[in-house]
Design a protein around this motif. Structure first.
Motif, PDB file in Angstrom:
ATOM      1  N   MET A  58       0.918  -1.258   0.079  1.00  0.00           N
ATOM      2  CA  MET A  58       0.118  -0.041   0.010  1.00  0.00           C
ATOM      3  C   MET A  58       0.882   1.326   0.004  1.00  0.00           C
ATOM      4  SD  MET A  58      -3.341   1.184  -0.012  1.00  0.00           S
ATOM      5  CE  MET A  58      -3.792   2.923   0.429  1.00  0.00           C
ATOM      6  N   PRO A  59       0.562   2.375  -0.956  1.00  0.00           N
ATOM      7  CA  PRO A  59       1.363   3.439  -0.796  1.00  0.00           C
ATOM      8  C   PRO A  59       1.245   4.194   0.394  1.00  0.00           C
ATOM      9  CG  PRO A  59       0.435   3.110  -3.034  1.00  0.00           C
ATOM     10  CD  PRO A  59      -0.298   2.027  -2.142  1.00  0.00           C
ATOM     11  N   ILE A  60       2.289   4.796   0.925  1.00  0.00           N
ATOM     12  CA  ILE A  60       2.260   5.643   2.119  1.00  0.00           C
ATOM     13  C   ILE A  60       2.952   6.892   1.900  1.00  0.00           C
ATOM     14  CG2 ILE A  60       4.368   4.345   3.156  1.00  0.00           C
ATOM     15  CD1 ILE A  60       2.653   4.368   5.867  1.00  0.00           C
ATOM     16  N   LEU A  61       2.466   7.762   3.068  1.00  0.00           N
ATOM     17  CA  LEU A  61       3.217   9.311   2.644  1.00  0.00           C
ATOM     18  C   LEU A  61       4.438   9.093   3.634  1.00  0.00           C
ATOM     19  CD1 LEU A  61       1.239  12.445   2.797  1.00  0.00           C
ATOM     20  CD2 LEU A  61       3.651  12.019   3.696  1.00  0.00           C
ATOM     21  N   THR A  62       5.749   9.025   3.315  1.00  0.00           N
ATOM     22  CA  THR A  62       6.624   8.806   4.185  1.00  0.00           C
ATOM     23  C   THR A  62       7.577  10.163   4.495  1.00  0.00           C
ATOM     24  OG1 THR A  62       8.116   8.571   2.355  1.00  0.00           O
ATOM     25  CG2 THR A  62       7.168   6.420   3.238  1.00  0.00           C
ATOM     26  N   GLU A  63       7.410  11.043   3.698  1.00  0.00           N
ATOM     27  CA  GLU A  63       7.900  12.161   4.104  1.00  0.00           C
ATOM     28  C   GLU A  63       7.222  13.638   3.568  1.00  0.00           C
ATOM     29  OE1 GLU A  63      12.033  13.320   2.825  1.00  0.00           O
ATOM     30  OE2 GLU A  63      12.543  11.254   2.984  1.00  0.00           O
ATOM     31  N   LEU A  64       7.444  14.689   4.525  1.00  0.00           N
ATOM     32  CA  LEU A  64       6.607  16.150   4.062  1.00  0.00           C
ATOM     33  C   LEU A  64       7.874  17.149   4.294  1.00  0.00           C
ATOM     34  CD1 LEU A  64       3.228  15.778   5.689  1.00  0.00           C
ATOM     35  CD2 LEU A  64       3.563  16.087   3.494  1.00  0.00           C
ATOM     36  N   ASN A  65       8.215  17.673   3.235  1.00  0.00           N
ATOM     37  CA  ASN A  65       9.061  18.903   3.300  1.00  0.00           C
ATOM     38  C   ASN A  65       8.684  20.234   2.833  1.00  0.00           C
ATOM     39  OD1 ASN A  65      11.209  17.072   4.016  1.00  0.00           O
ATOM     40  ND2 ASN A  65      11.038  16.204   2.263  1.00  0.00           N
ATOM     41  N   LEU A  66       9.018  21.262   3.864  1.00  0.00           N
ATOM     42  CA  LEU A  66       8.706  22.426   3.384  1.00  0.00           C
ATOM     43  C   LEU A  66       9.883  23.432   3.206  1.00  0.00           C
ATOM     44  CD1 LEU A  66       6.232  24.564   3.672  1.00  0.00           C
ATOM     45  CD2 LEU A  66       6.862  25.481   5.498  1.00  0.00           C
ATOM     46  N   TYR A  67      10.018  24.132   2.290  1.00  0.00           N
ATOM     47  CA  TYR A  67      11.106  25.062   2.086  1.00  0.00           C
ATOM     48  C   TYR A  67      10.851  26.610   2.007  1.00  0.00           C
ATOM     49  CZ  TYR A  67      12.816  20.566   0.110  1.00  0.00           C
ATOM     50  OH  TYR A  67      13.030  19.245   0.181  1.00  0.00           O
ATOM     51  N   PRO A  68      10.702  27.119   3.222  1.00  0.00           N
ATOM     52  CA  PRO A  68      10.164  28.465   3.438  1.00  0.00           C
ATOM     53  C   PRO A  68      11.064  29.560   2.406  1.00  0.00           C
ATOM     54  CG  PRO A  68      10.335  27.362   5.448  1.00  0.00           C
ATOM     55  CD  PRO A  68      11.190  26.821   4.466  1.00  0.00           C
ATOM     56  N   VAL A  69      12.207  29.312   2.579  1.00  0.00           N
ATOM     57  CA  VAL A  69      13.107  30.337   1.502  1.00  0.00           C
ATOM     58  C   VAL A  69      13.617  29.453   0.315  1.00  0.00           C
ATOM     59  CG1 VAL A  69      15.188  31.840   1.382  1.00  0.00           C
ATOM     60  CG2 VAL A  69      13.872  31.335   3.445  1.00  0.00           C
ATOM     61  N   LYS A  70      13.406  29.846  -1.033  1.00  0.00           N
ATOM     62  CA  LYS A  70      13.692  29.373  -2.075  1.00  0.00           C
ATOM     63  C   LYS A  70      15.058  29.057  -2.280  1.00  0.00           C
ATOM     64  CE  LYS A  70      13.566  29.670  -7.173  1.00  0.00           C
ATOM     65  NZ  LYS A  70      13.047  28.447  -7.169  1.00  0.00           N
ATOM     66  N   SER A  71      15.677  27.691  -2.185  1.00  0.00           N
ATOM     67  CA  SER A  71      16.980  27.072  -2.444  1.00  0.00           C
ATOM     68  C   SER A  71      17.621  27.036  -1.185  1.00  0.00           C
ATOM     69  CB  SER A  71      17.712  28.139  -3.589  1.00  0.00           C
ATOM     70  OG  SER A  71      18.414  27.090  -4.480  1.00  0.00           O
ATOM     71  N   CYS A  72      17.032  27.431  -0.028  1.00  0.00           N
ATOM     72  CA  CYS A  72      17.690  27.341   1.321  1.00  0.00           C
ATOM     73  C   CYS A  72      17.290  26.056   1.977  1.00  0.00           C
ATOM     74  CB  CYS A  72      17.207  28.524   2.282  1.00  0.00           C
ATOM     75  SG  CYS A  72      18.135  30.039   1.518  1.00  0.00           S
ATOM     76  N   ALA A  73      17.680  25.673   3.016  1.00  0.00           N
ATOM     77  CA  ALA A  73      17.535  24.281   3.659  1.00  0.00           C
ATOM     78  C   ALA A  73      16.003  24.214   3.784  1.00  0.00           C
ATOM     79  CB  ALA A  73      18.139  24.170   4.851  1.00  0.00           C
ATOM     80  N   GLY A  74      15.478  22.806   4.021  1.00  0.00           N
ATOM     81  CA  GLY A  74      14.324  22.615   4.223  1.00  0.00           C
ATOM     82  C   GLY A  74      13.916  22.290   5.484  1.00  0.00           C
ATOM     83  N   ILE A  75      12.608  22.144   5.920  1.00  0.00           N
ATOM     84  CA  ILE A  75      12.120  21.581   7.199  1.00  0.00           C
ATOM     85  C   ILE A  75      11.288  20.352   7.067  1.00  0.00           C
ATOM     86  CG2 ILE A  75      10.670  22.455   9.271  1.00  0.00           C
ATOM     87  CD1 ILE A  75      11.266  25.247   8.470  1.00  0.00           C
ATOM     88  N   SER A  76      11.895  19.245   7.777  1.00  0.00           N
ATOM     89  CA  SER A  76      10.999  18.187   7.673  1.00  0.00           C
ATOM     90  C   SER A  76      10.005  18.231   8.523  1.00  0.00           C
ATOM     91  CB  SER A  76      11.938  16.930   8.010  1.00  0.00           C
ATOM     92  OG  SER A  76      11.377  15.819   8.055  1.00  0.00           O
ATOM     93  N   LEU A  77       8.570  17.913   8.319  1.00  0.00           N
ATOM     94  CA  LEU A  77       7.563  18.086   9.006  1.00  0.00           C
ATOM     95  C   LEU A  77       6.981  16.473   9.170  1.00  0.00           C
ATOM     96  CD1 LEU A  77       5.845  20.993   7.140  1.00  0.00           C
ATOM     97  CD2 LEU A  77       7.202  21.084   9.348  1.00  0.00           C
ATOM     98  N   ARG A  78       5.919  16.540  10.279  1.00  0.00           N
ATOM     99  CA  ARG A  78       5.405  15.266  10.614  1.00  0.00           C
ATOM    100  C   ARG A  78       3.884  15.388  10.065  1.00  0.00           C
ATOM    101  NH1 ARG A  78       7.737  10.884  11.089  1.00  0.00           N
ATOM    102  NH2 ARG A  78       5.793  10.035  11.983  1.00  0.00           N
TER     103      ARG A  78
END
Length: 283
Positions: free
Chosen positions: A1-21
């Motif tokens: 069964m397909p499952i959602l394993t990661e959510l990532n937000l990038y507030p500033v374009k091309s800077c590091a992302g934030i891993s979210l639950r």
């Protein structure tokens, strides 16, 4: 069964992302604590957008959402606090900025912020924020006429990649004695597990709860996957391997990895890591 394993937000374009639950789905992309994906962008002295393609040290600028500020940290720099509240319309400072061939109105952040970014990146630059009056849409050629808004992303509100696709690439890299790469090299918003490699390429939709996400365009890759997101250093580049089996005529022979995706239904729905996904194939 397909499952959602990661959510990532990038507030500033091309800077590091934030891993979210968990994150909120919007037509313009993921949102967390009222902060949108690629809501901010760094621009040069002429207002042109800047990315890791030319400034790989941008990978080292790490954001964190606090109560009323966006905190930014970078090696050798004092932390920077960017207010989250929008300026009063009567006092706002704006700037005409350019991303690809589009010119947009943006909020201009203050001189302290500009100095911080300029010092770290070594060139005169500024941080800008997507303006409430600005409007930017994904290419209707690919969205089949659906008006899909986006902020300062390269062109689409969300990027989806399956874990199996990365595993497939890493298997080929390791067969040549090269190290495996982490998913953050490819900067997806949503990562899916429980599917075959590149199955996302053939999906008609991803159904998550009551939300319907539609993949619309293969993502042609630039040299950014060659940048180590932990060090900001360049190399080695996985594109030499990808070009042996991921050239896609749909994007003029570009090397495709991941699917640009829009939201058809489910504005405001909360996504959570671990949720089941119903993947509908396009054939």
């Amino acid at each position: 069964m397909p499952i959602l394993t990661e959510l990532n937000l990038y507030p500033v374009k091309s800077c590091a992302g934030i891993s979210l639950r968990e994150a909120t789905l919007t037509a313009a992309g993921l949102m967390s604590e009222h902060i949108y994906d690629r809501e901010w962008m760094v621009v040069d002295a002429q207002g042109n957008y800047m990315t890791q393609r030319d400034f790989p040290r941008m990978a080292l600028i790490a954001p964190r959402i606090k109560a009323d500020t966006l905190e930014l940290r970078a090696p050798g720099m004092l932390r920077l606090e960017v207010p989250l509240g929008l300026p009063d319309p009567e006092d706002e400072k704006t700037l005409a900025v350019r991303i690809w061939d589009e010119e947009l109105k943006a909020y201009d952040c203050d001189e302290v912020t500009a100095t911080w970014f300029s010092k770290f990146l070594g060139v005169p630059c500024r941080l800008v924020r997507f303006h409430a009056e600005a409007k930017r849409l994904a290419n209707p050629k690919w969205t089949e006429g659906v008006e899909a808004p986006t902020l300062f992303s390269d062109g689409y509100p969300m990027l989806v990649i399956s874990q199996a696709s990365l595993d497939d690439l890493n298997g080929k890299l390791q067969a040549q004695g090269r190290p495996a790469l982490p998913m953050n090299r490819f900067r997806p918003n949503i990562v899916i597990g429980g599917v075959e490699a590149f199955e996302e390429d053939y999906a008609a939709s991803f159904n998550i709860g009551n939300a319907v996400l539609k993949p619309v365009k293969p993502c042609p890759r630039c040299p950014m996957p060659a940048i180590d997101q932990a060090t900001g250093e360049v190399g080695p580049d996985p594109l030499d391997i990808l070009q042996t089996y991921r050239v896609n005529p749909k994007v003029d022979g570009g090397i495709a990895f991941g699917m640009n995706t829009i939201l058809l239904q489910g504005e405001g729905q909360l996504l959570k890591v671990g949720q089941d996904i119903e993947l509908t194939l396009a054939f």
